[in-house]
Scaffold this motif. Structure first.
Motif, PDB file in Angstrom:
ATOM      1  N   VAL A  96     -27.139 -36.620  10.569  1.00  8.36           N
ATOM      2  CA  VAL A  96     -26.775 -37.533   9.238  1.00  8.36           C
ATOM      3  C   VAL A  96     -26.969 -38.585   9.414  1.00  8.36           C
ATOM      4  N   GLY A  97     -26.775 -39.478  10.604  1.00 12.27           N
ATOM      5  CA  GLY A  97     -27.166 -40.585  11.143  1.00 12.27           C
ATOM      6  C   GLY A  97     -25.663 -41.432  11.434  1.00 12.27           C
ATOM      7  N   GLY A  98     -25.039 -40.620  11.810  1.00 15.31           N
ATOM      8  CA  GLY A  98     -23.847 -40.809  12.861  1.00 15.31           C
ATOM      9  C   GLY A  98     -24.020 -41.333  15.190  1.00 15.31           C
ATOM     10  N   THR A  99     -22.294 -41.495  15.296  1.00 15.19           N
ATOM     11  CA  THR A  99     -22.560 -41.360  16.156  1.00 15.19           C
ATOM     12  C   THR A  99     -21.644 -41.285  16.973  1.00 15.19           C
ATOM     13  N   VAL A 100     -21.357 -40.381  18.036  1.00 15.80           N
ATOM     14  CA  VAL A 100     -20.179 -40.141  18.513  1.00 15.80           C
ATOM     15  C   VAL A 100     -20.283 -40.306  20.201  1.00 15.80           C
ATOM     16  N   ASP A 101     -19.077 -40.167  20.887  1.00 13.61           N
ATOM     17  CA  ASP A 101     -18.885 -40.890  22.342  1.00 13.61           C
ATOM     18  C   ASP A 101     -17.269 -40.618  22.706  1.00 13.61           C
ATOM     19  N   ALA A 104     -22.768 -33.766   3.316  1.00 12.26           N
ATOM     20  CA  ALA A 104     -23.206 -32.955   5.341  1.00 12.26           C
ATOM     21  C   ALA A 104     -22.047 -33.915   5.971  1.00 12.26           C
ATOM     22  N   THR A 105     -22.065 -34.720   5.540  1.00 11.21           N
ATOM     23  CA  THR A 105     -21.326 -35.630   6.402  1.00 11.21           C
ATOM     24  C   THR A 105     -20.167 -34.900   6.638  1.00 11.21           C
ATOM     25  N   SER A 106     -19.184 -34.319   5.537  1.00 12.24           N
ATOM     26  CA  SER A 106     -17.806 -33.691   5.476  1.00 12.24           C
ATOM     27  C   SER A 106     -18.133 -32.198   7.034  1.00 12.24           C
ATOM     28  N   LEU A 107     -19.238 -31.458   6.804  1.00 11.19           N
ATOM     29  CA  LEU A 107     -19.509 -30.418   7.396  1.00 11.19           C
ATOM     30  C   LEU A 107     -19.191 -31.067   9.340  1.00 11.19           C
ATOM     31  N   VAL A 108     -19.801 -31.998   8.853  1.00  8.31           N
ATOM     32  CA  VAL A 108     -19.579 -32.873  10.564  1.00  8.31           C
ATOM     33  C   VAL A 108     -18.583 -33.328  10.414  1.00  8.31           C
TER      34      VAL A 108
END
Length: 376
Positions: A346-351, A280-284
């Motif tokens: 997936v519980g992450g952040t993007v700025d 899941a994280t790999s795809l993101v």
């Protein structure tokens, strides 16, 4: 022996078995307490036979309440009213309520009309039959007989609405996922093709061989784009993820960087990803880098770019910076919004922001083993 081992029941079969067991228990309780004693105790053999027949019908209907909802509820309601008129049941519409619940879950409007009709007929039957003789007991029976189907209808309607809301949320989330995938795959690919065509067109004094070579590169890229789109469509049809596997994220990112370089963008890449990063994280991560590079090709053509992806303990960090003119305070587009939505799943952040030294920078921090959310 392995060959003689019985296969474990599927989740669907287990759920059906649980529903059947619950219906069996409910039918046994209702019949054993409210139907069989008054039917067996009837003085008239004809009343006794009719009471037992109606009890058997109600028991079968309670077991089959998941099918033929409207017919089952109507049949049980009429059977209960007839048995009440004959004095061979003490059921205050519990069997009706049990059969009414799944109908209310699936079709609340139809259930509402049916409940109103049953209540009206019930009041008429009670008024005509006068069962039982005591007026106080008549009032109690009327209240209970109206309350049981009413409560079942209210509960079923509430559950049905929650199911409809959840289903609509799932449909919206699916549409957003499709939109993000189409934007990321098609937008990135078309951006690279456009950049390569621009590079070929701007070649000074290019001879025929050089132009043919440039067109051949564009043809190869176009075929790759078509394969990507076909893969995306296939993944959407099968509802499967097109995420890179755990051991392939780094190579997929390197391939992505190479394609971007082929479009004439100078990219410096440092990719050191831990193998513990899940699918899941790999795809993101892949989609964030893909969209950031596509934005560089579209909005900062010719500007050098830096891609840094690395593992930091239990997280993965992503930094993509170009040396272009920057966003200049413009509103984020679908691509940047899609990045943030993907990371949140997936519980992450993007700025993102214009870099103080010039250019535009995207920063992401994601858990290596993301807990996928379906809240949309």
């Amino acid at each position: 022996m392995p060959g003689s081992a019985l296969a474990a029941p599927s989740p669907h079969e287990s759920s059906a078995l649980v529903r059947w067991s619950v219906n069996m228990v409910a039918a046994a309780v209702v019949l054993g307490v409210f139907w069989l004693p008054p039917a067996m105790g009837a003085d008239d053999p004809w009343h006794r036979a009719v009471g037992l027949a109606l009890a058997a019908f109600v028991g079968v209907a309670m077991l089959a309440r998941e099918r033929l909802h409207t017919l089952v509820v109507a049949g049980v309601g009429l059977a209960t009213l007839g048995a009440m008129a004959l004095g061979v049941t003490e059921d205050f519409m519990l069997a009706v309520a049990w059969c009414l619940y799944p109908l209310a879950v699936r079709r609340a409007a139809s259930a509402r009309r049916l409940v109103i009709g049953l209540v009206a007929v019930l009041l008429v039957v009670l008024a005509v039959s006068g069962v039982p003789d005591d007026s106080r007991q008549v009032a109690q029976w009327m209240v209970l007989s109206v309350a049981a189907p009413g409560v079942a209808w209210l509960l079923g309607t509430a559950v049905g609405r929650r199911i409809e809301v959840a289903a609509e949320a799932a449909r919206v989330a699916a549409r957003l996922e499709v939109a993000r995938d189409v934007h990321d795959v098609v937008g990135h690919a078309l951006g690279l093709l456009s950049a390569e065509a621009g590079v070929a067109r701007s070649l000074p004094d290019a001879d025929e061989d050089e132009l043919r070579e440039a067109l051949a590169d564009i043809e190869v890229r176009a075929r790759g784009t078509l394969e990507d789109v076909q893969g995306l469509v296939g993944a959407l049809r099968t509802s499967s993820s097109d995420a890179p596997d755990q051991g392939g994220l780094a190579s997929r990112l390197q391939e992505l960087v190479a394609r971007t370089r082929g479009a004439g963008v100078h990219v410096e890449a440092l990719i050191e990803v831990d193998e513990r990063v899940d699918e899941a994280t790999s795809l993101v991560v892949f989609r964030i880098v893909q969209e950031a590079l596509a934005n560089t090709v579209r909005h900062a053509p010719g500007a050098p770019c830096t891609v840094v992806v690395g593992s930091e303990g239990s997280h993965v960090s992503v930094r993509v910076r170009d040396r272009g003119p920057g966003a200049g305070g413009t509103e984020p587009g679908f691509g940047l919004t899609g990045m943030r939505e993907r990371a949140a799943l997936v519980g992450g952040t993007v700025d993102w922001a214009d870099h103080p030294a010039g250019g535009f920078e995207v920063l992401a921090r994601l858990p290596a083993t993301g807990q996928v959310s379906t809240s949309g």
